[in-house]
Design a protein around this motif. Sequence first.
Motif, PDB file in Angstrom:
ATOM      1  N   GLN A 191       0.859  -1.199   0.000  1.00 17.52           N
ATOM      2  CA  GLN A 191       0.000   0.000   0.000  1.00 17.52           C
ATOM      3  C   GLN A 191       0.888   1.240   0.000  1.00 17.52           C
ATOM      4  OE1 GLN A 191      -3.746  -2.075   2.222  1.00 17.52           O
ATOM      5  NE2 GLN A 191      -3.692   0.124   2.235  1.00 17.52           N
ATOM      6  N   CYS A 192       1.265   1.750   1.173  1.00 12.47           N
ATOM      7  CA  CYS A 192       2.195   2.882   1.114  1.00 12.47           C
ATOM      8  C   CYS A 192       3.560   2.414   0.615  1.00 12.47           C
ATOM      9  CB  CYS A 192       2.306   3.576   2.467  1.00 12.47           C
ATOM     10  SG  CYS A 192       3.395   2.756   3.658  1.00 12.47           S
ATOM     11  N   GLY A 193       3.927   1.177   0.929  1.00 17.30           N
ATOM     12  CA  GLY A 193       5.147   0.608   0.371  1.00 17.30           C
ATOM     13  C   GLY A 193       6.394   0.741   1.214  1.00 17.30           C
ATOM     14  N   ILE A 194       6.307   1.425   2.346  1.00 15.41           N
ATOM     15  CA  ILE A 194       7.544   1.653   3.106  1.00 15.41           C
ATOM     16  C   ILE A 194       8.041   0.361   3.760  1.00 15.41           C
ATOM     17  CG2 ILE A 194       6.344   2.363   5.243  1.00 15.41           C
ATOM     18  CD1 ILE A 194       9.536   4.039   4.023  1.00 15.41           C
ATOM     19  N   CYS A 195       7.119  -0.547   4.097  1.00 12.05           N
ATOM     20  CA  CYS A 195       7.526  -1.812   4.718  1.00 12.05           C
ATOM     21  C   CYS A 195       7.857  -2.877   3.678  1.00 12.05           C
ATOM     22  CB  CYS A 195       6.406  -2.344   5.611  1.00 12.05           C
ATOM     23  SG  CYS A 195       5.000  -2.993   4.660  1.00 12.05           S
TER      24      CYS A 195
ATOM     25  N   CYS B 209       3.740  -3.911   9.310  1.00 13.10           N
ATOM     26  CA  CYS B 209       3.030  -3.180   8.261  1.00 13.10           C
ATOM     27  C   CYS B 209       1.853  -2.472   8.897  1.00 13.10           C
ATOM     28  CB  CYS B 209       2.535  -4.124   7.173  1.00 13.10           C
ATOM     29  SG  CYS B 209       1.610  -3.242   5.892  1.00 13.10           S
TER      30      CYS B 209
ATOM     31  N   CYS C  73      -0.339  -0.622   7.111  1.00 17.60           N
ATOM     32  CA  CYS C  73      -1.415  -0.348   6.154  1.00 17.60           C
ATOM     33  C   CYS C  73      -2.283  -1.557   5.835  1.00 17.60           C
ATOM     34  CB  CYS C  73      -0.839   0.149   4.828  1.00 17.60           C
ATOM     35  SG  CYS C  73       0.185   1.606   4.924  1.00 17.60           S
ATOM     36  N   THR C  74      -1.667  -2.709   5.574  1.00 18.02           N
ATOM     37  CA  THR C  74      -2.394  -3.749   4.840  1.00 18.02           C
ATOM     38  C   THR C  74      -3.210  -4.691   5.703  1.00 18.02           C
ATOM     39  OG1 THR C  74      -0.536  -5.285   5.020  1.00 18.02           O
ATOM     40  CG2 THR C  74      -0.562  -3.845   3.101  1.00 18.02           C
TER      41      THR C  74
HETATM   42 FE1  FES Z   1       2.370   0.802   4.459  1.00 14.93          FE
HETATM   43 FE2  FES Z   1       3.116  -1.734   4.953  1.00 14.93          FE
HETATM   44  S1  FES Z   1       2.256  -0.925   3.127  1.00 14.93           S
HETATM   45  S2  FES Z   1       3.402   0.046   6.182  1.00 14.93           S
END
Ligand code: FES
Length: 680
Positions: free
Chosen positions: A104-108, A140, A142-143
Motif C-alpha cells: 500500500q504505502c510501500g515503506i515496509c 506493516c 497499512c495492509t
Molecule cells: Fe504501508 Fe506496509 S504498506 S506500512
Amino acid sequence: MDGQLPASVTFRLNGADVTIAPRTGERLSEALRERMAARDVKVGCNAGDCGACTVLVDGAPVCACLMTAQQVEGHAVETVSGLVKDDPVAQALLERFQDHGAAQCGICTPGMMVSAVALLRATPEPDETTVEQALGGVLCRCTGYRKIMDAVMGRPANLYGHGDVGDAIRRLDGAEKITGQEAFGDDVAPPGTLEIRLIRSPHAHADFTLGDIAGFAAATPGVATILTAKDVPGRNLFGVIPDFVDQPVLAETTTRFRGEPVAAVVGTPDAIRSFADGDFPVTWHERSAALTVAEAQTADDLHPHRTGNQMCRGMVTCGDPEKALEAADVTVEGHFTSGFVEHAYIEPEAGYARMVDGRVEILACTQAPIMDRDAVAGILGVSTDAVRILPTGTGGGFGSKLDVSVQPFLAMAAWKTGQPVRMTYGRIESMQSTTKRHPSDIKMKIGATRDGRIAGIEFSGDFNTGAYASWGPTVSARVPIHASGPYRVLNYRAEARGIHTNCVPSGAFRGFGVPQSAIAQESLLDDLAEKLNIDPLEFRIANALENGTPTVCGQVFEQGVGIKTCLTALRPAWESERAAAELFNAQGTDLKRGVGVAGGWYGCGNTSMPNPSTIKAGVTRDGRVMLHQGATDIGQGSTTVITQIFASTLGLPVTGITLVGGDTDVTPDAGKTSASRQTF
Ligand code: FES
C-alpha cells in the motif's frame, strides 16, 4: 589488527564486491543508503522494531539498523533491488505482490519482500503459521497483513477487468514500491547534504533563554547556521485552520509542550552528530504544566483570548432532550475516557529542500501539498509562487501528515544558507512532536422507550487538544454531529470542547474524534438493550437511520443510507457466533468468549465545507493523454483509482494515460488526502 577495527570494509553487495570506509559503529543501514546509494533499504525506527530495513546477510534476514557496517566484512549482503534483479523467487514474488495489492504505502514492502525471499528459498510451500513467523519481524501499518500472506503463499488473486471504474487491477505504482524504487522523504537527498537538528524542550512547560548561539556555532566545526525564532523571515506561526493558526515554528520565550523546538542547528552530518543536546546553550526555567483537561481548567491560559484554555466548542441540539430523558422508560449513562493514540506510520517525517532560481523547492512526505506550500510561504514571508512542493512517497500518514512537520525548517534552512538541506525525524521526536488522536473525557446519557426506540441523548465531551489547535476545531465540530451514531434520534443535545493542555498537539486521525464518541454511545446502546431485554443487534436495527429520515442536524439523505441493510446482513453471523460462544463458555474453562456488535459513521471529506478537487488534462502533439493529478497517494490507492475514473470517462485504457505530478507547479489543487475524500 591489534583489536582495532579496519578502516575499510569489503563485502559482497547484491553479487558485486564493494569496499567502503564507514565510521566506527556506523549502522549497516546507513552505510548501504548513504555510501552505496542503496535507498531501496528503507529505515523506519532505527531500533530493530519495524523491520523495514531488513536485508539478507549470507542469506539470513537481519535488521540493517542493528548491525554495524564492520560486521559484514567478508559477508554477502542482499537487498530487495538485487533480489528482484537476479533471484527467480523474488521475481515471482514481485508479480504476486502486485496481483494481491500487497504493497500500500510501500515503506515496509522491501523488508517484507526480503524476509519472504529468505523463507521461500528454504521452504517453497510454507503453511500459514510458518509465513506468519517468518514475516513477524516486519511491521506493516497499512495492509492488515492478509494480502501479504496471500502473496507469499501464492494464493489466487482476484484481479478482473481492464481498468474501468470498479475493475480490480494492479496498482499503477505497485512495482516501484515492491522493488524499493519508490522514493520516500528520506530517499531523495544526495549523500553529504547539510542536515538539520532541532533543539527541543525537555519540559512540558518552560520559559527559556538562549545563550551564546554564535559562539556555539563557531566552536562546532561544520555548523552552517543556527536558526531561532528571530530567523523566521515571515510569520512565526503555522496551523491548518485559518482562525486557529497558533503554533510557532520555533518557540520565542516559552515552550508549551515537551518536544517543542526552540532552535535548529544546520550543519554537515558530522557536525550534527558531534554534540549532545546538553551542550547547546539554552537555559530552561521549568513551569507548572497542565497535562489533563481537568488540570487545564485551573491552570494559566496557554493562549490569550482562549479563556479557561477552551480552544473552541461545538454543539448540536434538536427536540427537547431533557424532557425526553425524563419521560423515557429506561435511561443509562456513563463516563468514558480515552488516551492519546499515535498514528505509528512506519516512515518518520522526512524531506529535502533546495533553492532553484530564487525559489525554494521542498521534497517531503505529506498528505496536503498545497497546504504545505501556503504554510511555508507564510513562514518565509514570500508569495506562494516562491515555493514549490514536490511530494515524495509517503510511508503512511493516517492524518498526522496533514500538518507540516519538517517543511518549515527545511525551507528556512535552505532559504538562509542557499544550500540544499535534509531532515528526518527520529522515531522519538516523531512520537513526541507530531499530532496524535485526541484523548477524550465523555459523559453521556441515553433514554429509550419500552418498545426499544431511542427517546433522547445528552452528550458532553472534552477533548485534550494539546498545546496548539491543529485540527482540534474539526474534532469539536464533528463530534456533536456524529455522537448520535447512525441512528434516528429526535431529542438530542451534544456539546464538544477542545481544551488546551501542555501536551503534544492533537490533530487529525480517522474520524476526527468520532471513534471516541462512538465508544461511549455504542457501549450505552448495549446497556440499554440489556435493560430492555432486547437483542443488541435488533435494538440497533430498529433505531438505524434510513433513506429519508433526518439526522440530528436535520439533514435528510434521500439515498445511500446503508446502515440498516448492513446490520440486517449481520443477523446470520450474529446468531451463529453467539451460539458458538455460548457452547464454548459452557465447557467451563477459565477462557470465555464474547460476541459484540457496533455501528459507526463519520463524515467523508471536509466538515461543513465545500470539497473542491481539481485535475488538469491535455493531449500532446504526439497524441499522448496527460493527466496532471496532485492528490497524494499515501497508500490508499488514489493514483490508480483517479486514473481509472479519468480513463473510463475518456473511454481509454488506463495504460493510455501519462501521469504527471504531484508537483504544486504543474498539478492543480486536488485538496488534501484526508477523511477518505480523494476517491469517495
Ligand atoms: Fe504501508 Fe506496509 S504498506 S506500512
